[in-house]
Design an enzyme around this catalytic site. Structure first.
Site, PDB file in Angstrom:
ATOM      1  CB  THR A   1       1.328  34.895  44.789  1.00 53.10           C
ATOM      2  OG1 THR A   1       1.406  34.743  43.671  1.00 53.10           O
ATOM      3  CG2 THR A   1      -0.390  35.065  45.325  1.00 53.10           C
TER       4      THR A   1
ATOM      5  CG  HIS B   1      -0.599  42.160  41.483  1.00 51.47           C
ATOM      6  ND1 HIS B   1      -1.759  43.100  40.711  1.00 51.47           N
ATOM      7  CD2 HIS B   1      -0.541  40.887  40.654  1.00 51.47           C
ATOM      8  CE1 HIS B   1      -2.109  41.649  40.275  1.00 51.47           C
ATOM      9  NE2 HIS B   1      -1.413  40.499  40.217  1.00 51.47           N
TER      10      HIS B   1
ATOM     11  CG  HIS C   1       2.229  40.161  37.661  1.00 55.21           C
ATOM     12  ND1 HIS C   1       2.034  39.374  39.138  1.00 55.21           N
ATOM     13  CD2 HIS C   1       2.948  40.568  39.679  1.00 55.21           C
ATOM     14  CE1 HIS C   1       2.206  39.169  40.040  1.00 55.21           C
ATOM     15  NE2 HIS C   1       3.007  40.401  40.263  1.00 55.21           N
TER      16      HIS C   1
ATOM     17  CE  LYS D   1      -7.732  36.579  45.914  1.00 56.24           C
ATOM     18  NZ  LYS D   1      -7.894  36.820  44.630  1.00 56.24           N
TER      19      LYS D   1
ATOM     20  CE  LYS E   1      -3.032  32.858  44.801  1.00 56.41           C
ATOM     21  NZ  LYS E   1      -3.191  33.819  44.566  1.00 56.41           N
TER      22      LYS E   1
END
Length: 466
Positions: free
Chosen positions: A164, A285, A318, A168, A166
Site C-alpha cells: 500500500t 478492501h 483483506h 496514504k 504511504k
C-alpha cells in the site's frame, strides 16, 4: 367468526419448531443471542426468526391470505454457549422464497435488517450463514477467481506480493506514481491505493490513474513481469464508480479496487459484473468491517461478510494477518480464509464454521494479509496462507532505510527463499529465522531490512495442534 383471532401471541407458538427438518434449499443462520433478563431463549430465538421473516408484533388479518408455513423463518435448534451466562446459539432456517435471486443486499436486509434493534434481545450477533447451492447459483461471484488471475498474471507456485502506497493522503499524483514505480521495479507484483484514496483535492482520480499506469508500463518493460496497481474506483455514486472502472479499462490495467462495505453491496455487485465483462480483476478492501464485526456478542462475524463478498464478487479481499495474534483468532482467521478459497468446506466448530458450505464451483477469492507485517514474518505467512494469497507490506516495503525499490527487493528475496525452503521440505515454523538470515547473506537489501525490524519471536507453535 372469520377464523381470525386478533391480539398478541408469543412468537414461540409459531416460530419455534424444534422438530423441523431443514431443507437443502433453506438458508441457515447461526445467531449468538443474549436475551433480556426474564425472556426465555425459545422466545428470543423465535422472535429472531419471526422478525427476520414473516412475523410482526401482533397477529394481522392478512396472515390468512398467505401460507405462513411455507414462508416463515423457523428457529429449529438452540444451544447454550459454554462459559457464558445467558447466551445461546440460535439456529434459524429461512425458506429460499424469502430472498431475491442474486441480491446480497436483499439477503442482508431480510436476515439482519430489522431484528438487531429488537427489545427482547440485549445483544445479537450473526455468527454464520449456510448458503444453499440453489441460491449460490443465482450469483456470478468473483469476476475471475484464483486460477484465472494466475493465468492473466503468469505467476504460479508462490503467494503474490503487494504494497500500500504511504503516506496514504497528501502525495501529488506524480509523486504517487513515482512510489508505485519504485515498488514494482523492485520486485512486487502489485501496489495499492489506500482505501480512503478516492478523488481528493490534492490528487484527483484521473491524474492518479494516468501516473500509476505510466509506472506500471515502465516497471513491466524493465522487469519482464506483469505488474498491477489497485486503482480505487470507489466513489460517491455508482455511476461515478463505473466511470472510473471504464477509464481504468481504457488504460489497459489488469486490476481495479473497491471498498465493498462503505461502497455498498449493490454497487459492489455492479462493479463485479463490469469487471468480469471487461477482463478486469477486482481487489476488495473491507474498510468499516470492524464497526460491524469487532464486538464478540453483537454485530456480524467477518466470516459472514466474507461469504457475502464471495457472492457479490471480488478477486482479492483483506482478511487479517494471523501473525502474532492470539491462537483462537488464528484458527478462526484460517476458517474464513478456507471459506474464501475452497469449493467445499466442512463444518468445523474449532474454526468457527457452523455449517458445511458447498460453493458449487463459484470462483474463489485470494485472501490478502496486510497490516504490520515485515520480512521476519515471511516464513509464518508462507506457511499459514500457502500459495493462494496476497501478502501486502506497506510500511514493510516503504520503511526500508534505502527506499522503496530496495524494500521491494528485500520482500521478494525473502518470499522466494521461503518458497524454495518449503519446496525442499524444510520446516518454516522451526527454521524460519534461519532461512531469512541465510538469504540475507546474498541480498544486502534483505540484510538491511532484517536489521531494521530485528528478529521477532514467532508465536507459532499452536499451528500443529489444531
Amino acid at each position: 367468526n372469520v377464523g381470525f383471532k386478533a391480539g398478541v401471541k408469543e412468537y414461540k407458538l409459531t416460530y419455534y419448531t424444534p422438530d423441523y427438518e431443514t431443507l437443502d434449499t433453506d438458508i441457515l443462520a447461526a445467531f449468538r443471542v443474549t436475551p433480556q433478563p426474564g425472556v426465555p431463549p425459545e422466545e428470543a430465538g423465535a422472535a429472531v426468526a419471526a422478525e427476520s421473516s414473516t412475523g410482526t408484533w401482533t397477529t394481522v388479518w392478512t396472515d390468512g391470505l398467505t401460507n405462513l408455513d411455507r414462508y416463515k423463518g423457523r428457529c429449529y435448534h438452540i444451544e447454550p454457549v459454554a462459559g457464558e451466562e445467558n447466551q445461546y446459539i440460535v439456529y434459524v432456517a429461512y425458506p429460499l422464497d424469502l430472498f431475491e435471486e442474486g441480491s446480497v443486499t436483499n439477503m442482508f436486509t431480510s436476515i439482519v435488517g430489522n431484528v438487531f434493534g429488537f427489545k427482547a434481545l440485549r445483544v445479537l450477533r450473526l455468527e454464520d450463514l449456510r448458503i444453499p447451492p440453489a441460491y449460490v447459483k443465482t450469483f456470478q461471484g468473483p469476476p475471475h477467481g484464483i486460477q484465472v488471475e494466475r493465468d492473466k498474471l503468469n505467476k504460479y507456485g508462490r503467494p503474490l506480493l503487494g504494497c500500500t502506497i504511504k503516506p496514504k493522503l497528501g502525495l501529488s499524483a506524480k509523486n504517487y506514481g513515482r512510489a508505485v514505480y519504485e515498488c514494482l521495479r523492485g520486485g512486487l507484483d502489485f501496489t495499492k491505493d489506500d482505501e480512503n484514496v478516492n478523488s481528493q483535492p490534492f490528487m484527483r482520480w484521473r491524474d492518479r490513474f494516468v501516473f500509476c499506469v505510466e509506472a506500471i508500463y515502465k516497471a513491466q518493460a524493465e522487469t519482464g513481469e506483469i505488474k498491477g496497481h489497485y486503482l480505487n474506483a470507489t466513489a460517491g455514486t455508482s455511476e461515478e464508480m463505473i466511470k472510473r472502472a471504464v477509464f481504468a479499462r481504457e488504460l489497459g490495467v489488469p486490476i481495479v479496487m473497491h471498498d465493498y462495505l462503505t461502497g455498498g453491496f449493490t454497487a459492489n455487485t455492479s462493479l463485479s459484473h463490469y469487471c468480469r465483462d471487461n477482463g478486469l480483476l477486482l481487489h476488495i478492501h473491507r474498510a468499516m468491517h470492524a464497526v460491524i464485526d469487532r464486538q464478540k456478542n453483537h454485530g456480524i462475524h467477518f466470516r459472514v461478510l466474507a461469504k457475502a463478498l464471495r457472492m457479490s464478487g471480488g478477486d482479492h479481499i483483506h482478511s487479517g494477518t494471523v501473525v502474532g495474534k492470539l491462537e483462537g483468532e488464528r484458527d478462526i482467521t484460517l476458517g474464513f480464509v478456507v471459506l474464501l478459497r475452497d469449493d467445499y468446506i466442512e463444518k468445523d466448530r474449532s474454526r468457527g464454521i457452523y455449517f458445511t458450505q458447498p460453493w458449487v464451483s463459484l470462483p474463489g477469492v485470494l485472501p490478502v494479509a496486510s497490516g504490520g507485517i515485515h520480512v521476519w514474518h515471511m516464513p509464518a505467512l508462507t506457511e499459514i496462507f500457502g500459495d493462494d494469497s496476497v501478502l501486502q507490506f506497506g510500511g514493510g516495503t516503504l520503511g526500508h532505510p534505502w527506499g522503496n525499490a530496495p524494500g521491494a527487493v528485500a520482500n521478494r528475496v525473502a518470499l522466494e527463499a521461503c518458497v524454495q525452503a518449503r519446496n525442499e521440505g524444510r520446516d518454516l515454523a522451526r527454521e524460519g529465522n534461519e532461512i531469512i538470515r541465510k538469504a540475507s547473506k546474498w541480498s544486502p537489501e534483505l540484510a538491511a531490512a532484517c536489521e531494521v525490524w530485528k528478529e521477532i519471536k514467532f508465536e507459532f507453535q499452536a499451528m500443529d495442534t489444531l
